[in-house]
Design a protein around this motif. Structure first.
Motif, PDB file in Angstrom:
ATOM      1  N   THR A   1     -19.892 -27.238 -35.132  1.00  0.00           N
ATOM      2  CA  THR A   1     -20.037 -28.692 -35.184  1.00  0.00           C
ATOM      3  C   THR A   1     -18.822 -29.377 -34.572  1.00  0.00           C
ATOM      4  O   THR A   1     -18.951 -30.296 -33.760  1.00  0.00           O
ATOM      5  CB  THR A   1     -20.199 -29.157 -36.642  1.00  0.00           C
ATOM      6  N   GLY A   2     -17.641 -28.908 -34.968  1.00  0.00           N
ATOM      7  CA  GLY A   2     -16.411 -29.522 -34.465  1.00  0.00           C
ATOM      8  C   GLY A   2     -16.355 -29.460 -32.950  1.00  0.00           C
ATOM      9  O   GLY A   2     -16.066 -30.453 -32.274  1.00  0.00           O
ATOM     10  N   ALA A   3     -16.658 -28.274 -32.426  1.00  0.00           N
ATOM     11  CA  ALA A   3     -16.611 -28.118 -30.982  1.00  0.00           C
ATOM     12  C   ALA A   3     -17.657 -28.997 -30.304  1.00  0.00           C
ATOM     13  O   ALA A   3     -17.392 -29.624 -29.281  1.00  0.00           O
ATOM     14  CB  ALA A   3     -16.836 -26.659 -30.614  1.00  0.00           C
ATOM     15  N   THR A   4     -18.842 -29.074 -30.903  1.00  0.00           N
ATOM     16  CA  THR A   4     -19.908 -29.876 -30.310  1.00  0.00           C
ATOM     17  C   THR A   4     -19.517 -31.352 -30.268  1.00  0.00           C
ATOM     18  O   THR A   4     -19.639 -32.006 -29.229  1.00  0.00           O
ATOM     19  CB  THR A   4     -21.210 -29.703 -31.113  1.00  0.00           C
ATOM     20  N   VAL A   5     -19.063 -31.851 -31.402  1.00  0.00           N
ATOM     21  CA  VAL A   5     -18.652 -33.257 -31.452  1.00  0.00           C
ATOM     22  C   VAL A   5     -17.562 -33.509 -30.412  1.00  0.00           C
ATOM     23  O   VAL A   5     -17.584 -34.482 -29.652  1.00  0.00           O
ATOM     24  CB  VAL A   5     -18.144 -33.617 -32.863  1.00  0.00           C
ATOM     25  N   SER A   6     -16.618 -32.572 -30.371  1.00  0.00           N
ATOM     26  CA  SER A   6     -15.497 -32.707 -29.454  1.00  0.00           C
ATOM     27  C   SER A   6     -15.974 -32.723 -28.003  1.00  0.00           C
ATOM     28  O   SER A   6     -15.491 -33.500 -27.188  1.00  0.00           O
ATOM     29  CB  SER A   6     -14.536 -31.548 -29.691  1.00  0.00           C
ATOM     30  N   ILE A   7     -16.945 -31.857 -27.697  1.00  0.00           N
ATOM     31  CA  ILE A   7     -17.455 -31.796 -26.320  1.00  0.00           C
ATOM     32  C   ILE A   7     -18.165 -33.092 -25.951  1.00  0.00           C
ATOM     33  O   ILE A   7     -17.992 -33.626 -24.857  1.00  0.00           O
ATOM     34  CB  ILE A   7     -18.401 -30.585 -26.151  1.00  0.00           C
ATOM     35  N   ILE A   8     -18.955 -33.603 -26.904  1.00  0.00           N
ATOM     36  CA  ILE A   8     -19.673 -34.847 -26.611  1.00  0.00           C
ATOM     37  C   ILE A   8     -18.682 -35.986 -26.375  1.00  0.00           C
ATOM     38  O   ILE A   8     -18.751 -36.710 -25.379  1.00  0.00           O
ATOM     39  CB  ILE A   8     -20.644 -35.192 -27.768  1.00  0.00           C
ATOM     40  N   LEU A   9     -17.714 -36.108 -27.285  1.00  0.00           N
ATOM     41  CA  LEU A   9     -16.709 -37.163 -27.130  1.00  0.00           C
ATOM     42  C   LEU A   9     -15.951 -36.992 -25.820  1.00  0.00           C
ATOM     43  O   LEU A   9     -15.655 -37.952 -25.110  1.00  0.00           O
ATOM     44  CB  LEU A   9     -15.729 -37.137 -28.303  1.00  0.00           C
ATOM     45  N   MET A  10     -15.673 -35.717 -25.513  1.00  0.00           N
ATOM     46  CA  MET A  10     -14.915 -35.413 -24.297  1.00  0.00           C
ATOM     47  C   MET A  10     -15.699 -35.833 -23.062  1.00  0.00           C
ATOM     48  O   MET A  10     -15.143 -36.424 -22.131  1.00  0.00           O
ATOM     49  CB  MET A  10     -14.675 -33.911 -24.291  1.00  0.00           C
TER      50      MET A  10
END
Lengths: 509, 184, 334
Positions: free
Chosen positions: A119-128
């Motif tokens: 989840t953390g990585a996914t959120v981070s990728i989307i924000l990125m």
């Protein structure tokens, strides 16, 4: 954001050969993450010659990036099962992760870590994808004064992380700060506390200290505990977190994602601070903070989510500014250079396929990690069913040989043993190693940046308040430092009031 | 814990959190598992004194590194600040911490960790001289047979397999340099 | 299918991890090792690097190791032994058997600059090694933020006071700028960072006014216009920044260069060093190696060992003289 480029990036990643290399990378990463010592940076260095034979630079990066975040997850496995944090950013996970494993809930801890990481990585990728260029500016605004203020805040949080006596936690944290000063001073070249040893000139290595204080101390202490007792293997209960546990950690995962994304952008120490801040935030929010350190599921969910989100967003400075945020990313940068790709501010325009290919491969890589962790968690947890008498020498050898491979140095084994014995004695006298290790990581960050700030401000400490971010952070520092005291006073007062009220009620009744 | 159902009923009646029962059960199990034997005042005093010694030693040494000025802080300034902090906090602990019960008494079995630590150190000394294989094998034997009480049979099997696995893993799997005696 | 075939082959290579078998005696560090016969190398040759994986020292060693392995038909594994600016690796090489089984590419700064910053007993001397030959030069470039008020050397000269970022104590970055501002007579404060990346971040973020970075570290942001290059500290213009003048062209006596060269322990037989020279020359001639230099903004400096030693001696004396002239203190050597 360029939607076409984004979609094409997915097209690149979904080619079978790229998927294959993504899988290989993640597997290698997970594997070396399990071994203490050999980190992702060294692994990428070892594999570098192999990458010469791969023609497509996107494929190279996809595999190497897979190693990087695969290793993040691998480190979690040993933190939870064996109390061996392989990286600074998984130290915080040890507290509750190992406590959960002792209760037979290692599977729950690892499962929630996998879900949180994804989840953390996914959120981070989307924000990125949405605001990478914007957030890059924030990384540049972070100069020495900001780092000094943030790290100072971190040290304060460290002291609140432990569960034992607060005074003892403060002392161990301060000792950690002192240990961080050991070595050649990076401003004057003065040797501090090295006693003329060249081996100590570069200071102590975090992994060596953490392995000693956590891993070796635990092994030694177990030897004593087991003596004269029947030796049942550890209980291994449920393998996957249940619905209630998922629900309980969802808030922690959400907050951890955002904290990790924001702090991960900062080169040098971002991931450590992210895991620490996420953990402290959960502990502070909790109705019963004393659960933390004894196996609170949020205590695993928050830091694991945050450090993975941070691992992802730490690509932002590289992809937008050409600044590698840590040693592993520097290796990746080198691999790209060798493959003939210049990474820098112009990457998005010049090589959109690489930019988006890398970002999207992270997404796929994290999906692989999640899928892999479902069967692997079961296997790893079974490790605990091995009799402790057999597990102990295995762990001992892993730590000794692992620490040796760090710098190919026998000296490091001696240092680790020293801290192993110190950790054992600390256990005997009621000191916790957590604050020491975390303060050690933050120590150099505080000192160096404070001194740089003083050089920049020409010796005027008020300079910290002329810059918005550092001023804000210092205000937060004061609030965090003072709030518990205020709360204590208020609690006493309300308690007294309540007491009065109940008396009065008694009277009226 | 004799009647978990009733406990659960009570639990749900009092608080809505469904996992609290687990929590309490685990807590009790944990407490039973490590019945602690606090070491008493002496342990606390020694702990505080070690802190005090570290602090004072730090102060003395950091004064020698040069304090510098605020405009250009020297090498000794920050270590001095930290050392003073350690000294003050340790002194406070010495005064208020004597009655703490978080220590753990040494017993006869505390000799085992000493033996374990010695095997580590021996491995580190021998590794550069005769390679890692033989010392690692010996370490396994000591830990399994003498510290762990395994049978000779399982000791030998586990030791040999472990060392072989590490050999394959580090030298061939990861290709990392490790001093070794045998080459294939 | 062809598209898939190549990666699959590499995957197999990865999985196998290399299973070369050979019989050797004595305690050694690395597995396998090939090359039979009488000519060097007969076993695997350890290449020490005094830095962490990922830096330019490490990458250069790996590129040369790869080339030597191919050209001399042997195995030259790179072993990172970071610490004390490379002094730890140097110490180990000094004490190694002088039979060619241990070699290392070392940095000029360790011999020409570090002795100026550390006590004498800690300084490493080139006399303890035989130099096989030069490898490449990694020049420093002076940069400012493109948005700052300092866009030329004249701007810097006219500044009342300045803050300059360096990549650490005892590095060429520090020495070059200390000499420069000493020569210009500008009141400048040295703000040391821990390596190239944080220094780059600080100059991009405007926390320091000016910094000296290695070309490879700065070039991306120079090309995209975020940084203004003012001059290079090397002896001649760099092909990657053809319009940027050298310090000497600007009439400043502040030439500082970082270069690397192959060393072996003293007393290594000449058959070994000759073979190494042969292997290095062949490596330098390959397209891969030349492309590597270009991608990392490295200038070839493929000179003989004697020339390297002469250059080192000259640099050290010149730096020492200049430091004394400007009253610069690099560390607490006193």
């Amino acid at each position: 954001m360029d939607v076409n480029a984004f979609v094409e990036g997915f097209g690149v990643v979904l080619q079978p050969s790229n998927l294959l290399f993504c899988l290989i990378g993640v597997l290698i990463g997970m594997f070396i993450g399990v071994l203490p010592g050999l980190g992702p940076a060294a692994t990428i260095a070892i594999l570098l010659p192999v990458t010469y034979t791969i023609e497509d630079p996107v494929t190279v990066v996809i595999m190497l990036a897979g190693i990087y975040y695969g290793a993040q997850y691998g480190g979690t496995i040993t933190s939870v099962l064996l109390r061996l944090p392989g990286e600074a950013s998984s130290v915080v996970t040890v507290f509750d992760g190992f406590a959960l494993a002792k209760k037979g809930k290692a599977g729950t801890a690892l499962g929630i870590a996998a879900i949180g990481s994804f989840t953390g990585a996914t959120v981070s990728i989307i924000l990125m994808s949405l605001i990478a260029p914007l957030i890059a500016g924030w990384a540049l605004g972070f100069g020495p004064p900001e780092y000094a203020a943030l790290a100072l805040l971190g040290v304060l949080l460290v002291a609140t992380v432990g569960n034992g006596n607060a005074l003892k936690a403060l002392i161990t944290a301060a000792v950690g700060l002192l240990l961080a000063t050991l070595g050649r001073d990076s401003f004057t070249g003065t040797e501090r506390f090295t006693f003329d040893s060249l081996q100590l000139a570069d200071g102590l290595n975090f992994v060596v200290i953490a392995m000693g204080l956590f891993g070796v101390a635990e092994i030694l202490h177990n030897l004593e505990q087991r003596a004269g007792k029947a030796q049942p293997p550890a209980v291994v209960g449920n393998v996957w977190p249940n619905k209630a546990e998922l629900k309980q950690s969802s808030g922690a995962i959400g907050r951890g994602s955002v904290i990790g994304f924001v702090l991960g952008v900062l080169p040098g120490g971002g991931a450590v601070l992210a895991s620490l801040v996420a953990y402290a935030a959960e502990k502070r929010r909790a109705k019963d903070p004393s659960r933390f350190g004894r196996g609170a599921i949020e205590g695993v969910a928050a830091p694991e989510t945050a450090n993975n989100a941070a691992a992802t967003s730490s690509f932002i400075p590289l992809l937008t500014l050409g600044i590698p945020a840590n040693a592993s990313i520097a290796m990746l940068y080198a691999a790209l250079l060798i493959a003939g790709v210049r990474v820098g501010p112009s990457l998005v325009e010049d090589n959109p396929d690489i930019f988006w290919g890398v970002i999207n491969s992270m997404y796929i890589g994290n999906l692989f990690l999640l899928l892999l962790s479902i069967p692997l968690v079961g296997i790893f947890v079974r490790l605990l069913r091995v009799r402790p008498a057999i597990l102990a020498p295995l762990t001992a050898l892993i730590t000794v040989l692992g620490v040796y491979t760090l710098n190919n140095s026998v000296f490091d084994i001696f240092v680790m043993m020293f801290f192993g014995v110190v950790g054992y004695l600390m256990k005997k006298t009621g000191f916790e190693p957590g604050p020491l290790v975390l303060a050690f990581v933050l120590g150099a960050l505080v000192e160096d940046n404070f001194r740089r700030s003083m050089l920049i401000f020409g010796g005027d400490p008020l300079g910290f308040f002329t810059r918005p971010i550092s001023a804000t952070l210092l205000v937060v520092f004061v609030i965090v430092a003072v709030l518990p005291l205020v709360k204590l006073v208020l609690d006493r007062r309300t308690a007294a009031l309540a007491h009065d009220n109940s008396k009065r009620e008694d009277v009226t009744l | 814990m004799s009647d978990p159902k009733r406990a659960e009923a009570q639990q749900t009646a009092e608080t809505p959190a469904p996992d609290l029962l687990d929590e309490i059960q685990a807590e009790v199990a944990k407490d039973l598992e490590d019945e602690k034997d606090p070491g008493g005042t002496a342990y606390q005093v020694v702990g505080a004194l070690v802190g005090l010694a570290l602090g004072v030693g730090g102060i003395v040494l950091s004064l020698g590194y040069g304090l510098g000025t605020l405009r250009e802080p020297g090498a000794g300034m920050w270590p001095l600040i930290v050392s003073v902090l350690i000294t003050v906090l340790s002194a406070a602990l010495l005064v208020v911490g004597r009655t703490l019960d978080d220590s753990e008494r040494f017993r006869r079995a505390s000799l085992l960790p000493a033996v374990g630590a010695a095997t580590f150190v021996a491995l580190a000394f021998l590794m550069p001289v005769i390679g890692f294989e033989i010392p690692a094998l010996l370490l396994c034997v000591v830990w399994l047979r003498f510290l762990g009480g395994e049978t000779w049979r399982s000791t030998i099997v586990v030791s040999v397999v472990t060392v072989a696995a590490f050999y394959a893993l580090f030298l061939y799997g990861l290709r990392v340099p490790l001093p070794h005696l045998f080459a294939f | 299918m062809t598209k898939l075939a190549a990666p699959l082959r590499t995957a197999a290579l990865l999985a196998a991890g290399g299973l070369a078998l050979s019989a050797c005696s004595g305690v050694q560090n690395t597995a396998g090792g090939s090359g039979g016969g009488d000519t060097y190398p007969t076993g695997s040759v350890e290449m020490l690097v005094g830095a962490d994986p990922g830096g330019s020292s490490d990458l250069i060693s790996r590129a040369v190791s790869d080339g030597l392995g191919n050209e001399l038909d042997g195995s030259f594994p790179v072993i990172n032994r970071p610490g004390a600016n490379g002094a730890l690796a140097a110490g180990e090489l000094e004490n190694a058997e002088p039979d060619g089984s241990t070699i290392a590419i070392q940095n000029a700064s360790l011999f020409a600059i570090t002795p100026l910053a550390v006590p004498e007993d800690e300084a490493t001397s080139i006399d303890d090694f035989d130099v096989v030959g030069g490898v490449s030069r990694d020049d420093y470039v002076l940069v400012t933020n493109a948005d700052s008020e300092y866009q030329s050397l004249e701007d810097l000269e006219g500044a009342g006071s300045l803050r300059y970022g360096t990549t650490g104590v005892g590095t060429g970055s520090q020495l070059a700028q200390a000499l420069l501002f000493g020569d210009l007579g500008v009141d400048a404060t040295d703000v040391p960072f821990d390596g190239g990346s944080p220094t780059l971040t600080a100059v991009l973020g405007g926390q320091v006014d000016v910094a000296a970075l290695q070309i490879g570290e700065a070039i991306e942001n120079v090309e995209s216009g975020n940084l203004t290059p003012l001059m290079v500290f090397g002896p001649e213009r760099v092909e990657f920044l053809p319009d940027v003048p050298t310090a000497t062209e600007e009439g400043l006596e502040v030439e500082v260069a970082q270069y690397r060269f192959m060393t072996v322990p003293t007393g290594t037989p000449s058959e070994v060093t000759d073979r190494l020279t042969e292997g290095m020359e062949a490596t330098f001639a390959t397209d891969e190696y030349q492309a590597f230099n270009e991608q990392n903004s490295l200038t070839p400096m493929e000179i003989s060992g004697d020339e390297v030693v002469a250059q080192l001696e000259e640099d050290r004396e010149r730096y020492a003289g200049l430091i004394e002239e400007y009253g610069i203190n690099l560390g607490d050597a006193s």
